[in-house]
Write a protein that holds these residues in place. Sequence first.
Motif, short mmCIF file in Angstrom:
data_model
loop_
_atom_site.label_atom_id
_atom_site.label_comp_id
_atom_site.label_asym_id
_atom_site.label_seq_id
_atom_site.Cartn_x
_atom_site.Cartn_y
_atom_site.Cartn_z
N PRO A 40 0.80 -1.36 -0.05
CA PRO A 40 -0.16 0.01 -0.08
C PRO A 40 0.78 1.11 -0.13
O PRO A 40 1.98 1.25 0.28
CB PRO A 40 -0.84 -0.12 1.28
CG PRO A 40 -0.48 -1.23 2.03
CD PRO A 40 0.70 -1.94 1.36
N ALA A 45 6.74 7.46 -1.61
CA ALA A 45 7.14 7.27 -0.16
C ALA A 45 8.15 5.93 -0.35
O ALA A 45 8.67 5.60 0.64
CB ALA A 45 6.08 6.68 0.40
N ALA A 53 9.98 -6.50 -0.82
CA ALA A 53 9.24 -7.65 -0.63
C ALA A 53 9.60 -8.74 -1.47
O ALA A 53 10.11 -8.59 -2.59
CB ALA A 53 7.96 -7.41 -0.62
N GLU A 270 7.33 4.48 11.29
CA GLU A 270 7.79 5.57 11.81
C GLU A 270 6.56 5.97 12.65
O GLU A 270 5.45 5.94 12.57
CB GLU A 270 7.66 6.54 10.40
CG GLU A 270 8.55 8.01 11.16
CD GLU A 270 8.49 8.74 10.04
OE1 GLU A 270 8.72 10.01 10.19
OE2 GLU A 270 8.66 8.29 8.89
C1 LIG Z 1 -0.62 -4.00 5.14
C2 LIG Z 1 0.48 -3.68 4.88
C3 LIG Z 1 1.74 -4.09 4.07
C4 LIG Z 1 2.84 -3.46 3.93
N1 LIG Z 1 3.85 -4.33 3.20
C5 LIG Z 1 5.04 -3.70 2.94
C6 LIG Z 1 6.15 -4.20 2.18
O1 LIG Z 1 5.79 -5.45 2.01
N2 LIG Z 1 7.17 -3.85 2.27
C7 LIG Z 1 7.59 -2.63 2.29
O2 LIG Z 1 8.55 -2.05 2.41
N3 LIG Z 1 6.52 -1.63 3.35
C8 LIG Z 1 5.37 -2.29 3.35
N4 LIG Z 1 4.53 -1.63 4.15
C9 LIG Z 1 4.70 -0.12 4.43
C10 LIG Z 1 4.13 1.03 3.50
O3 LIG Z 1 3.11 0.27 2.64
C11 LIG Z 1 5.44 1.60 2.91
O4 LIG Z 1 6.12 2.24 3.68
C12 LIG Z 1 4.74 2.75 1.63
O5 LIG Z 1 5.83 3.05 0.95
C13 LIG Z 1 4.11 3.70 2.68
O6 LIG Z 1 3.63 4.64 1.56
P1 LIG Z 1 2.53 5.89 2.05
O7 LIG Z 1 2.42 6.73 0.61
O8 LIG Z 1 1.26 5.39 2.76
O9 LIG Z 1 3.62 6.72 2.93
P2 LIG Z 1 3.41 7.22 4.25
O10 LIG Z 1 2.84 5.90 5.31
O11 LIG Z 1 2.20 8.26 4.56
O12 LIG Z 1 4.74 7.88 4.73
C14 LIG Z 1 5.81 7.01 4.93
C15 LIG Z 1 7.12 8.08 5.11
O13 LIG Z 1 7.15 8.67 3.93
C16 LIG Z 1 7.38 9.97 4.08
N5 LIG Z 1 6.81 10.44 2.74
C17 LIG Z 1 5.78 10.09 1.96
N6 LIG Z 1 5.63 10.34 0.86
C18 LIG Z 1 6.40 11.53 0.65
C19 LIG Z 1 6.86 12.34 -0.15
N7 LIG Z 1 6.53 12.70 -1.42
N8 LIG Z 1 8.18 13.01 0.00
C20 LIG Z 1 8.79 13.09 1.16
N9 LIG Z 1 8.40 12.03 2.25
C21 LIG Z 1 7.49 11.35 1.79
C22 LIG Z 1 6.35 10.20 5.06
O14 LIG Z 1 6.56 11.56 5.75
C23 LIG Z 1 6.74 9.19 6.03
O15 LIG Z 1 7.87 9.36 7.04
C24 LIG Z 1 3.25 -2.06 4.19
C25 LIG Z 1 2.02 -1.51 4.93
C26 LIG Z 1 0.84 -2.17 5.22
C27 LIG Z 1 -0.02 -1.21 5.99
#
Ligand SMILES: Cc1cc2nc3c(=O)[nH]c(=O)nc-3n(C[C@H](O)[C@H](O)[C@H](O)COP(=O)(O)OP(=O)(O)OC[C@H]3O[C@@H](n4cnc5c(N)ncnc54)[C@H](O)[C@@H]3O)c2cc1C
Length: 273
Positions: A40, A45, A53, A270
């Motif tokens: 997601p 990000a 993964a 985080e």
């Molecule tokens: C069910 C589930 C499964 C997941 N599986 C995985 C996996 O397999 N592998 C994995 O690595 N992660 C996984 N994650 C974690 C997550 O999906 C990732 O970290 C994803 O990249 C978060 O994206 P987001 O847009 O929601 O960022 P957010 O969670 O909103 O932000 C994450 C961080 O990035 C920063 N950020 C976001 N966008 C920007 C931007 N444009 N510029 C500067 N900073 C920014 C935010 O400030 C924050 O520090 C999972 C999460 C969930 C809920």
Amino acid sequence: MVEAGDTARVLLCAGEPWDDFVAWSVAQGLAGVECLSGIPGCVGATPMQNVGAYGQEVSEVITGVRVWDRRERSQRTLHPRECAFGYRDSVFKREARGRYAVLSVAFALRRDGAPALRYGELQKALGEGAPTLARVRETVLSLRRAKGMVYDPDDPEGRTAGSFFTNPLVTPESAEAVTAAARAKGVLREGEAMPQWPTIDGRVKLAAGWLIERAGVKKGWTVDGAGVSHRHALALVNRGGTTRSLLAMAERVQSRVREAFGVTLEIEPERVG
Ligand SMILES: Cc1cc2nc3c(=O)[nH]c(=O)nc-3n(C[C@H](O)[C@H](O)[C@H](O)COP(=O)(O)OP(=O)(O)OC[C@H]3O[C@@H](n4cnc5c(N)ncnc54)[C@H](O)[C@@H]3O)c2cc1C
């Protein structure tokens, strides 16, 4: 998208949904992100923690990250080297924390490239033969769904931040000590190997989920509305608790693993506020 030879260069704005990009790449026959299906969030990000993964990391295909530099008040493009990508790590989480807003990310994908098949669980699920990118994507999605790792608002086990702990990186000596501790505790059977992977910097990556389960933490264990997922030992689930109860649960899991194996699990999400 611009194509030159076997390479397709794709530029995406930060706000594009990540999995739409993966689905599109696979449909186009472009290899490089197929194992990152179902994660997601948005494209911008992904460089933050070098999303990864099933044996693939986004840093393998990133060629540049366009940023707004809050300090210099200007735009620039960071070369992957400047991003200092590591396992769930980058400069954005460290020295440059809070400095850059990611505007767009450039990727280089491989036209008709073979899928990355490096992860044992994925290889086993795919079986013999040479799978297509589409089959790899579907298989990754089904493995993730089985663990509650695909966002689904109707799934109560989906109230999670994904994996709550990163896989620990330890010295080879520490990995041996963990193996010895597991044998001494009788949680590593004769002839069974502890999951571990050598990394390029000479360290060894251990499987946090394996350590949690072998430390005696049961899937579904819940205290004060925060619990370990029924489907995935690495995920903590909100069952009506608070942030305090979630962090207390994380601490309980960390203590169990520390006591059993002397390894401290790092929290992946985080924390804000
Ligand atoms: C069910 C589930 C499964 C997941 N599986 C995985 C996996 O397999 N592998 C994995 O690595 N992660 C996984 N994650 C974690 C997550 O999906 C990732 O970290 C994803 O990249 C978060 O994206 P987001 O847009 O929601 O960022 P957010 O969670 O909103 O932000 C994450 C961080 O990035 C920063 N950020 C976001 N966008 C920007 C931007 N444009 N510029 C500067 N900073 C920014 C935010 O400030 C924050 O520090 C999972 C999460 C969930 C809920």
